[in-house]
Write a protein that holds these residues in place. Sequence first.
Motif, short mmCIF file in Angstrom:
data_model
loop_
_atom_site.label_atom_id
_atom_site.label_comp_id
_atom_site.label_asym_id
_atom_site.label_seq_id
_atom_site.Cartn_x
_atom_site.Cartn_y
_atom_site.Cartn_z
N CYS A 44 0.81 -1.22 0.00
CA CYS A 44 0.00 0.00 0.00
C CYS A 44 0.85 1.27 0.00
O CYS A 44 0.29 2.37 0.07
N ILE A 45 2.17 1.15 -0.03
CA ILE A 45 3.03 2.33 -0.13
C ILE A 45 3.97 2.14 -1.31
O ILE A 45 4.22 1.02 -1.77
N VAL A 46 4.50 3.25 -1.81
CA VAL A 46 5.40 3.22 -2.96
C VAL A 46 6.69 2.50 -2.55
O VAL A 46 7.23 2.72 -1.47
N LYS A 47 7.19 1.63 -3.42
CA LYS A 47 8.37 0.84 -3.12
C LYS A 47 9.64 1.61 -3.47
O LYS A 47 9.69 2.33 -4.47
N LEU A 48 10.66 1.43 -2.65
CA LEU A 48 12.00 1.96 -2.92
C LEU A 48 12.88 0.81 -3.36
O LEU A 48 13.06 -0.18 -2.63
N TYR A 49 13.46 0.92 -4.58
CA TYR A 49 14.29 -0.15 -5.11
C TYR A 49 15.76 0.02 -4.73
O TYR A 49 16.43 -0.95 -4.39
N CYS A 50 16.28 1.22 -4.80
CA CYS A 50 17.66 1.46 -4.41
C CYS A 50 17.87 2.95 -4.20
O CYS A 50 17.03 3.78 -4.60
N SER A 51 18.98 3.28 -3.57
CA SER A 51 19.36 4.67 -3.35
C SER A 51 20.87 4.79 -3.49
O SER A 51 21.61 3.88 -3.12
N GLY A 79 -0.94 5.75 -12.86
CA GLY A 79 -2.36 6.07 -12.78
C GLY A 79 -2.67 7.48 -12.31
O GLY A 79 -3.84 7.85 -12.19
N GLY A 80 -1.65 8.28 -11.99
CA GLY A 80 -1.90 9.64 -11.50
C GLY A 80 -2.17 9.64 -10.01
O GLY A 80 -1.91 8.67 -9.30
N ASP A 81 -2.71 10.75 -9.50
CA ASP A 81 -2.99 10.87 -8.07
C ASP A 81 -4.48 11.11 -7.83
O ASP A 81 -5.26 11.32 -8.75
N MET A 82 -4.86 11.09 -6.56
CA MET A 82 -6.26 11.24 -6.18
C MET A 82 -6.77 12.64 -6.48
O MET A 82 -7.94 12.82 -6.83
N MET A 83 -5.92 13.65 -6.39
CA MET A 83 -6.35 15.01 -6.69
C MET A 83 -6.79 15.13 -8.14
O MET A 83 -7.82 15.74 -8.45
N GLU A 104 -16.86 3.75 -4.31
CA GLU A 104 -15.52 4.16 -4.73
C GLU A 104 -14.76 4.78 -3.56
O GLU A 104 -13.57 4.47 -3.33
N ALA A 105 -15.43 5.66 -2.82
CA ALA A 105 -14.78 6.30 -1.66
C ALA A 105 -14.42 5.26 -0.61
O ALA A 105 -13.32 5.32 -0.02
N ARG A 106 -15.30 4.29 -0.39
CA ARG A 106 -15.02 3.24 0.60
C ARG A 106 -13.79 2.42 0.18
O ARG A 106 -12.95 2.07 1.02
N PHE A 107 -13.67 2.14 -1.11
CA PHE A 107 -12.53 1.36 -1.61
C PHE A 107 -11.23 2.12 -1.41
O PHE A 107 -10.25 1.58 -0.86
N TYR A 108 -11.18 3.38 -1.82
CA TYR A 108 -9.94 4.14 -1.73
C TYR A 108 -9.58 4.47 -0.28
O TYR A 108 -8.40 4.45 0.10
N VAL A 109 -10.59 4.77 0.54
CA VAL A 109 -10.32 5.06 1.96
C VAL A 109 -9.80 3.81 2.66
O VAL A 109 -8.88 3.87 3.48
N LEU A 111 -1.37 7.94 -4.72
CA LEU A 111 -1.14 7.62 -6.13
C LEU A 111 -1.84 6.34 -6.52
O LEU A 111 -2.10 5.46 -5.69
N LEU A 112 -2.13 6.22 -7.82
CA LEU A 112 -2.83 5.05 -8.37
C LEU A 112 -1.89 4.29 -9.30
O LEU A 112 -1.20 4.90 -10.13
N ASP A 113 -1.88 2.95 -9.16
CA ASP A 113 -1.07 2.15 -10.07
C ASP A 113 -1.86 1.83 -11.34
O ASP A 113 -2.98 2.31 -11.53
N ARG A 114 -1.30 1.00 -12.19
CA ARG A 114 -1.92 0.72 -13.48
C ARG A 114 -3.24 -0.05 -13.33
O ARG A 114 -4.07 -0.05 -14.24
N ASN A 115 -3.44 -0.70 -12.17
CA ASN A 115 -4.66 -1.45 -11.93
C ASN A 115 -5.69 -0.68 -11.11
O ASN A 115 -6.74 -1.22 -10.77
N GLY A 116 -5.38 0.57 -10.75
CA GLY A 116 -6.32 1.39 -10.02
C GLY A 116 -6.23 1.29 -8.51
O GLY A 116 -7.07 1.85 -7.81
N HIS A 117 -5.22 0.59 -7.98
CA HIS A 117 -5.06 0.47 -6.54
C HIS A 117 -4.30 1.69 -5.99
O HIS A 117 -3.45 2.26 -6.67
N MET A 118 -4.62 2.04 -4.75
CA MET A 118 -4.07 3.23 -4.11
C MET A 118 -2.76 2.90 -3.39
O MET A 118 -2.64 1.87 -2.74
N LYS A 119 -1.78 3.82 -3.50
CA LYS A 119 -0.52 3.68 -2.77
C LYS A 119 -0.12 5.05 -2.21
O LYS A 119 -0.24 6.06 -2.90
N LEU A 120 0.37 5.04 -0.99
CA LEU A 120 0.78 6.27 -0.31
C LEU A 120 2.21 6.62 -0.69
O LEU A 120 3.08 5.74 -0.79
#
Length: 391
Positions: A178-185, A201-205, A218-223, A249-258
């Motif tokens: 549910c959060i954006v992954k970090l691959y390397c730094s 997928g863009g962002d919620m705004m 839809e709101a219940r799913f994203y919340v 943010l939204l991935d290619r499948n429409g799932h939400m990630k922080l």
Amino acid sequence: MDIARRWFGKLRLKEKHKPSSKKESTPTGKEGSKSPLNEEIPSAATKQKVEAAKQYIEKHYKEQMRSLQERKERRNMLEKKLADSEVSEEEQNNILKYLERKETEYMRLQRHKMGADDFEPLTVIGKGAFGEVRICREKSTGNIYAMKKLKKSEMLRRGQVEHVKAERNLLAEVDSNCIVKLYCSFQDEEYLYLIMEYLPGGDMMTLLMRKDTLTEDEARFYVGETVLAIESIHKHNYVHRDIKPDNLLLDRNGHMKLSDFGLCKPLDCSNINEKDFSVGNNYSGALQSDGRPAKPKRTQQEQLQHWQRNRRMLAYSTVGTPDYIAPEVLLKRGYGMECDWWSLGAIMYEMLVGYPPFYSEEPLSTCRKVIMAFSLTCAIVLGCNCLVTSK
């Protein structure tokens, strides 16, 4: 090895029986007394560096030995499985050689030091106070990532080093879908780079601007997915402090990630009690002349102890976006993880209604509305408590 031992043994024997040609003398010229030692005592910083180097070397070789043991165990297990299966000896050798080659390539990739030259920069998708985020392509694999590029000099000038460290540590520690992954730094002399997951997928705004409002389903799913994301970072004792539609943010499948953990803060929640965040316990039952609850009187020593106890458990910085900022953040009395849930409630309101609950054209007016709502809620809660006590 035996030759070296015999050689060192002869050398020690010669030094032991070698007669001293000169008598030791002191700086004053007196014979027979030993000269003072000129060796400098190492400083505390040097001792810390030595201890850190020692721990690093020990950890490195422990990991090497553990990795070697795991490789041996995997090999033995594979050989047993191949022996039990109906495979010829020649095919077994071919399979083992193929897997050895693959493991060697994998270990070579692990030793490879990543750098900015390994990625091809593409489109810029965002800019911040001291950095930018752009889409990039890894040259060796062709995979697409989001590269966050931060300027070191600006980070130091603005005092944001600890925030960047907290962001990197959180992304490295928290393993959640549910959060954006970090691959390397990695870093160079001028910039710090974070290679993260790219979400097309863009962002919620943007979604709210396009659809104005969402349905209840839809709101219940994203919340629900945002709740899982917030809970995953709270379990590791981090508070996000900047939950807003732009960071969902939204991935290619429409799932939400922080995303965007630049304002996150690690908290020590091992000793937090419920009274630290309870409105009823933060105020005494007495009221001031204007009807507001009176603060409990503390001595100077009690105030110092309260600050020392809460400075690692609570945050005091006024950060966030006014439309989604929690009242305890504005009041600067110390706050914890509950401020993220207030922000999520404001976002849920915006999803269903079309605008934030305390929206105003001026940010200062928005902050006043938030504090006013908080004051009214406190008055209602205290009034109900008084009624229950009187009954």
